[in-house]
Design a protein around this motif. Structure first.
Motif, PDB file in Angstrom:
ATOM      1  N   UNK A 180     -31.857 -74.208  12.325  1.00 51.49           N
ATOM      2  CA  UNK A 180     -31.488 -74.858  13.600  1.00 51.49           C
ATOM      3  C   UNK A 180     -30.999 -76.211  13.291  1.00 51.49           C
ATOM      4  N   UNK A 181     -31.826 -76.781  12.417  1.00 48.78           N
ATOM      5  CA  UNK A 181     -31.381 -78.272  12.007  1.00 48.78           C
ATOM      6  C   UNK A 181     -30.198 -78.453  11.395  1.00 48.78           C
ATOM      7  N   UNK A 182     -29.460 -77.233  10.746  1.00 47.58           N
ATOM      8  CA  UNK A 182     -28.222 -77.547  10.196  1.00 47.58           C
ATOM      9  C   UNK A 182     -27.270 -77.680  11.296  1.00 47.58           C
ATOM     10  N   UNK A 183     -27.487 -76.940  12.368  1.00 44.07           N
ATOM     11  CA  UNK A 183     -26.211 -77.303  13.504  1.00 44.07           C
ATOM     12  C   UNK A 183     -26.561 -78.626  14.022  1.00 44.07           C
ATOM     13  N   UNK A 184     -27.745 -79.068  14.203  1.00 45.09           N
ATOM     14  CA  UNK A 184     -27.616 -80.560  14.691  1.00 45.09           C
ATOM     15  C   UNK A 184     -27.281 -81.557  13.848  1.00 45.09           C
ATOM     16  N   UNK A 185     -27.273 -81.169  12.461  1.00 41.77           N
ATOM     17  CA  UNK A 185     -26.763 -81.769  11.313  1.00 41.77           C
ATOM     18  C   UNK A 185     -25.352 -82.106  11.597  1.00 41.77           C
ATOM     19  N   UNK A 186     -24.725 -81.166  11.932  1.00 42.74           N
ATOM     20  CA  UNK A 186     -23.120 -81.402  12.414  1.00 42.74           C
ATOM     21  C   UNK A 186     -22.832 -81.967  13.439  1.00 42.74           C
ATOM     22  N   UNK A 187     -23.531 -81.775  14.388  1.00 39.31           N
ATOM     23  CA  UNK A 187     -23.376 -82.489  15.417  1.00 39.31           C
ATOM     24  C   UNK A 187     -23.536 -83.981  15.382  1.00 39.31           C
TER      25      UNK A 187
END
Lengths: 210, 210
Positions: free
Chosen positions: B68-75
């Motif tokens: 999940x964190x990897x998605x936020x990372x991109x954002x």
DNA sequence: CACTTATCTGAGTATTTGCTCAATAATTGC
DNA sequence: GCAATTATTGAGCAAATACTCAGATAAGTG
């Protein structure tokens, strides 16, 4: 389990601590929660950890608090009470006898003092814990009272006191927050920063308005 | 399941989207996550909801993002890129040809502009999502670059440019943040507030130092 | 002591949620 | 057309965690 889907079904009553033993339990729970909040933040705050740290069982936690949020509620309550105490102290000053210098110095000093005490907890409460509407309202009310009091104090010294008071309070709050709580990367020491902050606010209040 | 206890066991590789179909899937996931973050905040962001909103299955989410964190990372990455773009644009200005007025006006206008765009997302990213150390570092670096650039621009106009630049950037950032994102309770309109902010910063920079 | 009330316990329940994997489908290269 | 590669699916596992409840223990009261 994080969230109840369709609003709390109004569960069972919480007990009021009558005996000294029970009051100790309640305090232990609050203290443990405060420490966890300051140390691990909201994410680390779970009821089992609270009970373990407080040296009581989970059952006892739910004997005195409806849910996890109710514990945080008490913590926020006590925290806000500090800010309100500062405000009451300032309100007792004789408005006629203080100079503009004194007013602004007191303002900055109060904010610095407020933020210096237990910054980790302050940070958790203001940036981590999801606040309820009524908690937000209470914070907003405290801010507004501060602005109103300051505006009254400024009235003899400056034009547009309400606007100026808003700017002063928001600037002092936001900047002390940032310097003392948020970051770890200011190359300039906090004392120097708050000195500059005072200087800037002074200049702003003294300037003739457009 | 929130957190892996003893550090990630270095699971399986994530796939790189090769076909157009897959790139759409990735974008849909990012868009859905952004919307959920802006609307419900970090607490509402769970992988099943992301998949549902994106119109794909959970499996696809984990095909392209480690967690999940990897998605936020991109954002966050894309969000920070905007701030960096503003900085690059400002760096292209000819230092000799801009007045002190222009510098400060541009500073305030840039911060206002940055915060006006999708305030809900901005708020979620800066006050809700738990940032990793490297994300914090990147934000800190952006702040420092802004300060450095401003300090250079101030050098011909004022003494102690680094200190003044720090105050200016922190004040502009903290106050636009507060007025445009945080609360909903300012009785004074934001335009008036940013105008006052500009005035205050002007006075501060122009004042002779102690 | 006997009885009532207050307090405490902690294994267990119910639910949420991050994430996997074996099976299936679409696309590409030949 | 036919494999090989790439992409998608979604039921379901495993772990986390808010909260309950039936029964044990302590304190107050006569």
């Amino acid at each position: 389990m994080q969230k109840r889907r369709h609003e709390k079904p109004a569960r069972k009553q919480v007990r009021q601590a009558r005996q000294a033993r029970a009051r100790n339990t309640v305090e232990a729970i609050i203290t443990a929660s405060t420490q966890i909040l300051a140390g691990q933040g909201w994410a680390g705050l779970n009821t089992n950890a609270i009970a373990r740290r407080a040296g009581v069982s989970v059952g006892s936690v739910y004997e005195y608090f409806r849910n996890k949020e109710a514990i945080v509620d008490v913590i926020i309550d006590r925290h806000l009470a500090q800010g309100e105490a500062y405000l009451r102290a300032a309100a007792d000053l004789d408005a006629a006898s203080v100079s503009l210098d004194d007013i602004i110095t007191l303002l900055v000093a109060s904010f610095v003092e407020l933020h210096r005490h237990d910054p980790a907890l302050h940070r958790a409460l203001s940036e981590d814990v999801p606040l309820t509407i009524s908690q937000r309202e209470r914070i907003q009310a405290l801010r507004q009272s501060t602005i109103d009091l300051l505006a009254m104090a400024l009235t003899p010294h400056a034009a547009a006191p309400k606007l100026k008071a808003t700017i002063l309070v928001d600037t002092a709050d936001a900047l002390t927050h940032r310097w003392l709580i948020d970051d770890a990367g200011t190359p300039v020491p906090p004392e120097k920063m708050s000195q500059e902050l005072g200087k800037m606010l002074q200049l702003y209040v003294r300037a003739a308005q457009v």
